[in-house]
Design an enzyme around this catalytic site. Structure first.
Site, short mmCIF file in Angstrom:
data_model
loop_
_atom_site.label_atom_id
_atom_site.label_comp_id
_atom_site.label_asym_id
_atom_site.label_seq_id
_atom_site.Cartn_x
_atom_site.Cartn_y
_atom_site.Cartn_z
N LYS A 16 -0.75 2.04 -1.04
CA LYS A 16 -2.26 0.68 -0.11
C LYS A 16 -2.27 1.62 1.17
O LYS A 16 -2.88 1.97 2.18
CB LYS A 16 -2.32 -0.25 -0.10
CG LYS A 16 -2.97 -0.69 -2.26
CD LYS A 16 -2.51 -2.25 -1.94
CE LYS A 16 -1.03 -2.82 -2.39
NZ LYS A 16 0.14 -2.68 -3.03
N GLY A 17 -0.73 0.80 1.50
CA GLY A 17 -0.45 1.23 3.06
C GLY A 17 -0.98 2.84 3.59
O GLY A 17 -2.34 3.19 4.15
N ASN A 38 5.63 -10.84 1.52
CA ASN A 38 6.13 -10.57 0.17
C ASN A 38 5.71 -9.28 -0.51
O ASN A 38 6.26 -8.21 -1.28
CB ASN A 38 4.96 -10.64 -1.13
CG ASN A 38 3.77 -11.31 -1.26
OD1 ASN A 38 3.45 -10.80 -0.48
ND2 ASN A 38 3.65 -11.57 -2.40
N GLY A 40 4.49 -5.04 0.74
CA GLY A 40 5.16 -4.55 2.09
C GLY A 40 4.94 -2.78 2.16
O GLY A 40 4.46 -2.35 0.98
N THR A 130 10.09 -12.39 -4.16
CA THR A 130 10.71 -11.52 -3.33
C THR A 130 11.38 -13.10 -2.20
O THR A 130 11.96 -12.53 -0.72
CB THR A 130 9.22 -10.97 -2.59
OG1 THR A 130 8.38 -11.99 -1.66
CG2 THR A 130 8.63 -9.66 -2.80
N ARG A 304 14.65 -3.53 -3.42
CA ARG A 304 15.93 -3.48 -4.59
C ARG A 304 14.73 -2.49 -5.54
O ARG A 304 13.51 -1.47 -4.87
CB ARG A 304 14.94 -4.69 -5.92
CG ARG A 304 14.92 -5.86 -5.23
CD ARG A 304 15.34 -6.71 -6.56
NE ARG A 304 12.94 -7.57 -5.89
CZ ARG A 304 11.97 -7.93 -6.32
NH1 ARG A 304 12.54 -9.07 -7.54
NH2 ARG A 304 11.22 -8.46 -5.96
N VAL A 417 -0.07 13.99 -1.59
CA VAL A 417 0.78 15.04 -1.77
C VAL A 417 2.40 14.80 -1.03
O VAL A 417 2.96 15.54 -0.65
CB VAL A 417 0.12 16.04 -2.58
CG1 VAL A 417 -0.85 16.85 -3.11
CG2 VAL A 417 -0.49 16.79 -0.99
#
Ligand code: GDP
Ligand code: IMO
Ligand code: MG
Length: 426
Positions: A16-17, A38, A40, A130, A304, A417
């Site tokens: 999303k970022g 929570n 990132g 988290t 994780r 990509v």
């Protein structure tokens, strides 16, 4: 120009970022509408790799405004740390461009402690949160006892309220979980300092969104997490505690549906999940390990290892329905290069019965009865990270994308990509 909503179509970490960073070039306001630290969100551009937890992913464009909306839960310590990191990179996070809705809710240190204690107490049924205090903070919000950011305008009074809340949480920590209490005085002192720092950033978030929309400018609404972590529509109870879907943008920011012109679902070219809970197409073999290593599938927030599996079109169809998706952005197609055969789940099967709809509402035990039905597609060997047009993709990669569009009935308008801003086809 209207509101554009960006949501995660799987279990979060879809990219999303990076997609918000791309779309933000046309926006006047980028607004986070749910979740907390929570999340990132990674943005790789202009020589920076930003790992954002609360600050919206449009922050690299100096002319736009960033808003942390009413639907977000804010740990002020994390926000201040993130602002300092960005400022050290020369990115302006001053009060005139980074705004915090006065209606956003505040995470306390005891919310974090309660989060850890509660999840540990679940034993084998642990969600694997988290531990950022998300669930306990939204619970206090729903119980109408939590502090909101707007109270930071009076730091001394805010500090008193913090101490009071920490004392109440301490009783639960001690009596229910046998844990050590946290110092109310320390929390009050820390939060008084955060309030002094953050008060100039406070705003009426809904009014700001309304102003930008009325001026005919674009508001880009950024979700945290993904559809299957949604409190209502995800794989409950293995979910987060907020509304992660397109509807959450309206409630989390405070504007009406008629302003929404585009809803974009972000999907990885395969599937990942962090934490516990069902995952029908999970790969517990060397293919899964390979995807994890090539894709760098380790949590942005907790580090994780992410669970990896084949692309699940039943989930993408569900994402299209719940969010009313206009289009998909498909990220990390490059990660699949070099796999000889690819599988995609096109339906689920149970005792000879077949469904194309994700069976979420009857719970995880019912979901466990369904097994994915796969179609196999040819893979491609070529490195595609330098490809910039769909026509230049290897035929098998083109086919992979085309089959997703055909099976789900939603066009793919962006293909990732590589992680860099320019590594995309759109
Ligand atoms: P978010 O939480 O949805 O914003 O996603 P995360 O940032 O947690 O995880 C996505 C990861 O994939 C980040 O490390 C991105 O830099 C990376 N990424 C995004 N798009 C692509 C892509 O198209 N190809 C590759 N190889 N990496 C990507
Ligand atoms: P972004 O925005 C992936 C998962 C946790 C856990 C569950 C509940 O980067 O996509 P919580 O701490 O929210 O109570 O944990 O949700 N989770 C995420 N997984 N990406 C995220 O955010 C997540 N935020 C929470 O691992 O399973
Ligand atoms: Mg993430």
């Amino acid at each position: 120009m209207p509101a554009v909503v960006v949501v995660g179509a799987q279990w979060g970490d879809e990219g999303k970022g990076r997609v918000v960073d791309w779309l933000a070039r046309e926006a006047q306001l980028v607004a986070r509408f749910n979740g907390g630290d929570n999340a990132g969100h990674t943005v790789v551009a202009q020589g920076h790799t930003l790992k954002l937890h609360l600050v919206p992913s449009g922050v690299l464009y100096p002319t736009l405004t960033c808003l942390i909306g009413a639907g977000v839960v804010v740990n002020p310590a994390q926000l201040v740390a993130e602002m300092d990191e960005l400022a050290a990179l020369g990115i302006d996070v001053g009060p005139s461009r980074l705004k915090l809705s006065a209606a956003a809710h505040i995470i306390l240190p005891t919310h974090r402690a309660l989060d850890g204690a509660r999840d540990a107490a679940r034993g084998r049924g642990a969600i694997g949160t988290t531990k950022r205090g998300i669930g306990p903070t939204y619970a206090d919000k729903a119980a109408r006892v939590n502090l909101r950011a707007g109270e930071m305008t009076n730091p001394e009074h805010f500090a008193e309220r913090v101490a009071e809340a920490v004392r109440a949480h301490n009783r639960r920590l001690q009596e229910q979980y046998g844990m050590e209490p946290l110092s109310p005085e320390q929390a009050a002192a820390d939060y008084c300092a955060y309030a002094q720092r953050l008060a100039p950033h406070l705003t009426d978030g809904s009014a700001l969104v309304g102003e930008v929309l009325d001026a005919g400018e674009m508001v880009l609404c950024e979700a945290a997490q993904g559809l299957l972590l949604d409190l209502d529509h995800g794989t409950y109870p293995y979910v987060t505690s907020s509304s992660t879907v397109a509807g959450g943008a309206l409630t989390g920011l405070g504007f009406g549906p008629r302003h929404v012109s585009r809803v974009i679902g972000i999907a990885k070219a395969y599937t990942t999940r962090v934490g516990a809970g069902p995952f029908p197409t999970e790969l517990l073999d060397e293919v899964g390990d390979r995807i994890r290593e090539v894709g760098g599938e380790y949590g942005t927030t907790t580090g994780r290892p992410r669970r990896c599996g084949w692309l699940d079109l039943v989930i993408l169809r569900y994402a299209a329905r719940i969010n009313g998706l206009d289009e998909f952005a498909l990220t990390k197609l490059d990660v699949l290069s070099g796999l000889e055969r690819l599988k995609v789940a096109v339906a689920y099967e149970r005792d000879g019965e077949r469904t194309e709809h994700f069976p979420a509402e009857f719970g995880v035990e019912a979901l466990a009865q369904w097994k994915p039905v796969y179609e196999e597609l040819p893979g491609w060997a070529e490195d595609i990270s330098g490809v910039r047009s769909r026509g230049d993709l290897p035929p098998a990669a083109r086919e992979y994308v085309a089959r997703i569009e055909e099976w789900v009935g939603v066009p793919v308008t962006f293909i990732g990509v590589g992680p860099e801003r320019e590594q995309k086809i759109c």
